[in-house]
Design a protein around this motif. Structure first.
Motif, PDB file in Angstrom:
ATOM      1  N   ASN A  44       0.886  -1.198  -0.079  1.00 18.70           N
ATOM      2  CA  ASN A  44      -0.185  -0.011   0.006  1.00 18.70           C
ATOM      3  C   ASN A  44       1.009   1.237  -0.147  1.00 18.70           C
ATOM      4  OD1 ASN A  44      -1.368   2.310   1.217  1.00 18.70           O
ATOM      5  ND2 ASN A  44      -2.908   1.020   1.964  1.00 18.70           N
ATOM      6  N   PRO A  45       0.762   2.192  -0.906  1.00 17.32           N
ATOM      7  CA  PRO A  45       1.637   3.287  -1.094  1.00 17.32           C
ATOM      8  C   PRO A  45       1.624   4.218   0.191  1.00 17.32           C
ATOM      9  CG  PRO A  45      -0.097   3.544  -2.538  1.00 17.32           C
ATOM     10  CD  PRO A  45      -0.344   2.361  -2.004  1.00 17.32           C
ATOM     11  N   LYS A  46       0.777   3.971   1.275  1.00 18.76           N
ATOM     12  CA  LYS A  46       0.620   4.921   2.504  1.00 18.76           C
ATOM     13  C   LYS A  46       0.833   4.131   3.792  1.00 18.76           C
ATOM     14  CE  LYS A  46      -0.167   8.839   2.383  1.00 18.76           C
ATOM     15  NZ  LYS A  46       0.931   9.746   2.364  1.00 18.76           N
ATOM     16  N   ALA A  47       1.123   2.703   3.719  1.00 20.31           N
ATOM     17  CA  ALA A  47       1.225   2.267   4.987  1.00 20.31           C
ATOM     18  C   ALA A  47       2.191   0.947   4.546  1.00 20.31           C
ATOM     19  CB  ALA A  47      -0.040   1.580   5.167  1.00 20.31           C
ATOM     20  N   GLY A  48       2.762   0.406   5.665  1.00 16.36           N
ATOM     21  CA  GLY A  48       3.656  -0.890   5.778  1.00 16.36           C
ATOM     22  C   GLY A  48       3.536  -1.454   7.043  1.00 16.36           C
ATOM     23  N   ALA A  49       4.315  -2.468   7.258  1.00 15.54           N
ATOM     24  CA  ALA A  49       4.425  -3.342   8.512  1.00 15.54           C
ATOM     25  C   ALA A  49       5.849  -3.724   8.754  1.00 15.54           C
ATOM     26  CB  ALA A  49       3.438  -4.229   8.597  1.00 15.54           C
ATOM     27  N   ALA A  50       6.159  -3.928  10.008  1.00 14.44           N
ATOM     28  CA  ALA A  50       7.558  -4.398  10.193  1.00 14.44           C
ATOM     29  C   ALA A  50       7.157  -5.706  11.243  1.00 14.44           C
ATOM     30  CB  ALA A  50       8.467  -3.455  10.985  1.00 14.44           C
ATOM     31  N   PHE A  51       8.269  -6.549  10.764  1.00 16.06           N
ATOM     32  CA  PHE A  51       7.997  -7.745  11.677  1.00 16.06           C
ATOM     33  C   PHE A  51       9.326  -8.333  12.107  1.00 16.06           C
ATOM     34  CE2 PHE A  51       5.080  -7.523   8.084  1.00 16.06           C
ATOM     35  CZ  PHE A  51       4.104  -7.834   8.923  1.00 16.06           C
ATOM     36  N   MET A  52       9.440  -9.084  13.121  1.00 11.97           N
ATOM     37  CA  MET A  52      10.867  -9.408  13.749  1.00 11.97           C
ATOM     38  C   MET A  52      10.695 -10.436  15.054  1.00 11.97           C
ATOM     39  SD  MET A  52      11.170  -5.722  15.564  1.00 11.97           S
ATOM     40  CE  MET A  52      10.593  -4.932  13.948  1.00 11.97           C
ATOM     41  N   THR A  53      11.756 -11.059  15.510  1.00 10.45           N
ATOM     42  CA  THR A  53      11.476 -11.714  16.652  1.00 10.45           C
ATOM     43  C   THR A  53      12.361 -11.062  17.795  1.00 10.45           C
ATOM     44  OG1 THR A  53      11.336 -13.820  15.618  1.00 10.45           O
ATOM     45  CG2 THR A  53      12.087 -14.009  17.651  1.00 10.45           C
ATOM     46  N   ILE A  54      11.899 -10.702  18.942  1.00  9.84           N
ATOM     47  CA  ILE A  54      12.660 -10.304  19.984  1.00  9.84           C
ATOM     48  C   ILE A  54      12.965 -11.324  20.877  1.00  9.84           C
ATOM     49  CG2 ILE A  54      12.769  -8.266  21.535  1.00  9.84           C
ATOM     50  CD1 ILE A  54      10.316  -7.367  19.929  1.00  9.84           C
ATOM     51  N   GLU A  55      14.154 -11.379  21.544  1.00  8.61           N
ATOM     52  CA  GLU A  55      14.452 -12.346  22.499  1.00  8.61           C
ATOM     53  C   GLU A  55      15.106 -11.336  23.638  1.00  8.61           C
ATOM     54  OE1 GLU A  55      18.010 -15.772  23.467  1.00  8.61           O
ATOM     55  OE2 GLU A  55      18.032 -14.688  21.536  1.00  8.61           O
ATOM     56  N   THR A 103      11.038 -15.139  24.339  1.00  7.25           N
ATOM     57  CA  THR A 103      11.135 -14.454  23.024  1.00  7.25           C
ATOM     58  C   THR A 103       9.478 -14.218  22.603  1.00  7.25           C
ATOM     59  OG1 THR A 103      10.914 -16.532  21.797  1.00  7.25           O
ATOM     60  CG2 THR A 103      13.041 -15.672  21.964  1.00  7.25           C
ATOM     61  N   HIS A 104       9.332 -13.166  21.669  1.00  9.91           N
ATOM     62  CA  HIS A 104       8.057 -12.618  21.317  1.00  9.91           C
ATOM     63  C   HIS A 104       8.096 -12.534  19.986  1.00  9.91           C
ATOM     64  CE1 HIS A 104       3.875 -11.414  21.858  1.00  9.91           C
ATOM     65  NE2 HIS A 104       4.246 -10.690  20.915  1.00  9.91           N
ATOM     66  N   ALA A 105       7.564 -13.070  18.992  1.00  9.38           N
ATOM     67  CA  ALA A 105       7.453 -12.800  17.717  1.00  9.38           C
ATOM     68  C   ALA A 105       6.538 -11.441  17.249  1.00  9.38           C
ATOM     69  CB  ALA A 105       7.352 -13.859  16.789  1.00  9.38           C
ATOM     70  N   LEU A 106       7.134 -10.626  16.452  1.00 10.63           N
ATOM     71  CA  LEU A 106       5.981  -9.545  15.781  1.00 10.63           C
ATOM     72  C   LEU A 106       6.042 -10.039  14.539  1.00 10.63           C
ATOM     73  CD1 LEU A 106       7.463  -6.170  17.006  1.00 10.63           C
ATOM     74  CD2 LEU A 106       5.898  -7.742  17.976  1.00 10.63           C
ATOM     75  N   GLU A 107       4.893 -10.750  14.151  1.00  7.99           N
ATOM     76  CA  GLU A 107       4.693 -11.662  12.970  1.00  7.99           C
ATOM     77  C   GLU A 107       3.371 -11.074  12.312  1.00  7.99           C
ATOM     78  OE1 GLU A 107       5.147 -15.762  14.222  1.00  7.99           O
ATOM     79  OE2 GLU A 107       3.136 -15.490  15.548  1.00  7.99           O
ATOM     80  N   ARG A 108       3.291 -11.436  10.843  1.00  9.60           N
ATOM     81  CA  ARG A 108       2.063 -11.423  10.260  1.00  9.60           C
ATOM     82  C   ARG A 108       0.802 -12.173  10.776  1.00  9.60           C
ATOM     83  NH1 ARG A 108       2.804 -12.755   4.182  1.00  9.60           N
ATOM     84  NH2 ARG A 108       1.047 -11.785   4.136  1.00  9.60           N
ATOM     85  N   GLY A 109      -0.333 -11.453  10.932  1.00 13.32           N
ATOM     86  CA  GLY A 109      -1.598 -12.079  11.582  1.00 13.32           C
ATOM     87  C   GLY A 109      -1.341 -12.133  13.076  1.00 13.32           C
ATOM     88  N   GLY A 110      -0.435 -11.411  13.773  1.00 10.68           N
ATOM     89  CA  GLY A 110      -0.390 -11.441  15.035  1.00 10.68           C
ATOM     90  C   GLY A 110       0.137 -10.007  15.672  1.00 10.68           C
ATOM     91  N   ASP A 111       0.947  -9.814  16.494  1.00 11.22           N
ATOM     92  CA  ASP A 111       1.374  -8.544  16.959  1.00 11.22           C
ATOM     93  C   ASP A 111       2.447  -8.097  15.823  1.00 11.22           C
ATOM     94  OD1 ASP A 111       0.064  -8.765  19.263  1.00 11.22           O
ATOM     95  OD2 ASP A 111       1.825  -9.458  20.453  1.00 11.22           O
ATOM     96  N   HIS A 112       2.518  -6.615  15.704  1.00 14.15           N
ATOM     97  CA  HIS A 112       3.576  -6.306  14.730  1.00 14.15           C
ATOM     98  C   HIS A 112       3.494  -4.614  14.763  1.00 14.15           C
ATOM     99  CE1 HIS A 112      -0.383  -6.160  13.004  1.00 14.15           C
ATOM    100  NE2 HIS A 112      -0.250  -4.978  12.174  1.00 14.15           N
ATOM    101  N   VAL A 113       4.355  -4.140  14.100  1.00 13.25           N
ATOM    102  CA  VAL A 113       4.389  -2.637  13.872  1.00 13.25           C
ATOM    103  C   VAL A 113       3.796  -2.177  12.736  1.00 13.25           C
ATOM    104  CG1 VAL A 113       6.217  -0.827  13.614  1.00 13.25           C
ATOM    105  CG2 VAL A 113       6.738  -2.600  15.264  1.00 13.25           C
ATOM    106  N   MET A 114       2.852  -1.403  12.764  1.00 12.15           N
ATOM    107  CA  MET A 114       2.450  -0.641  11.615  1.00 12.15           C
ATOM    108  C   MET A 114       3.154   0.782  11.458  1.00 12.15           C
ATOM    109  SD  MET A 114      -0.063  -2.472  10.055  1.00 12.15           S
ATOM    110  CE  MET A 114      -0.590  -0.725   8.992  1.00 12.15           C
ATOM    111  N   LEU A 115       3.136   0.913  10.313  1.00 12.21           N
ATOM    112  CA  LEU A 115       3.709   2.409   9.526  1.00 12.21           C
ATOM    113  C   LEU A 115       2.785   2.813   8.762  1.00 12.21           C
ATOM    114  CD1 LEU A 115       7.236   0.806   8.465  1.00 12.21           C
ATOM    115  CD2 LEU A 115       6.587   1.681  10.504  1.00 12.21           C
TER     116      LEU A 115
END
Length: 167
Positions: A44-55, A103-115
């Motif tokens: 989407n040209p006005k949004a994105g999302a970021a994903f990662m695993t945090i330990e 650990t906690h995963a920020l992943e698609r379909g779960g918790d994540h960062v929205m831009l």
């Protein structure tokens, strides 16, 4: 003589092994926190999302309460997916807890960062500077690459972009 040849061959191969290993994501570590596998998506040209695993290697829980990405957006938010009346929807959340020793995963379909409301569209291969704020556990600065195929099931990776949402 054979030992000398084996040793010479091993020494010659060492630079190749080191350079091949450099391409892997070793993560970013600050204090007791290590972030690995970070990537962003945007269809989407006005949004994105970021994903990662945090330990969290520490003895206390660490709570992610804010994310900033000032070069990309003034609205980097923590979100999750919830089912309400049989419909999945994305909703903002106040924080994400990474348990002590866990650990906690920020992943698609779960918790994540929205831009949200990105200043410019996020293009494949772009690198974004994000900072994760864990309060007393510290801040973790990251460089996250936009990879719209990352995190997708193998069967769908070749057809990414068929109207898929950013997360």
């Amino acid at each position: 003589m054979n030992r000398t040849l084996i040793l010479a061959a091993a020494m010659a191969a060492l630079p190749l092994a080191v350079s091949a290993h450099e391409g892997h994501d070793h993560g970013t570590t600050v204090g007791d926190l290590t972030v690995t596998g970070a990537y962003a998506r945007s269809t989407n040209p006005k949004a994105g999302a970021a994903f990662m695993t945090i330990e969290n290697k520490g003895a206390a829980d660490c709570v992610l309460t804010a994310v900033s990405a000032p070069e990309v957006t003034d609205r980097a938010e923590l979100h999750t997916h919830r089912e309400e009346n049989g419909v999945m929807s994305m909703v903002p959340i106040e924080s994400v807890t990474v348990p002590a020793g866990g650990t906690h995963a920020l992943e698609r379909g779960g918790d994540h960062v929205m831009l949200m409301d990105t200043k410019t569209p996020l293009a494949e291969g772009d690198e974004l500077a994000l900072t994760l704020d864990f309060g007393a556990c510290g801040q973790v600065p990251l460089t996250v690459k936009v990879d719209n195929k990352a995190g997708m099931p193998a069967a769908h990776a070749h057809g990414a972009g068929h109207g898929a949402a950013a997360n």
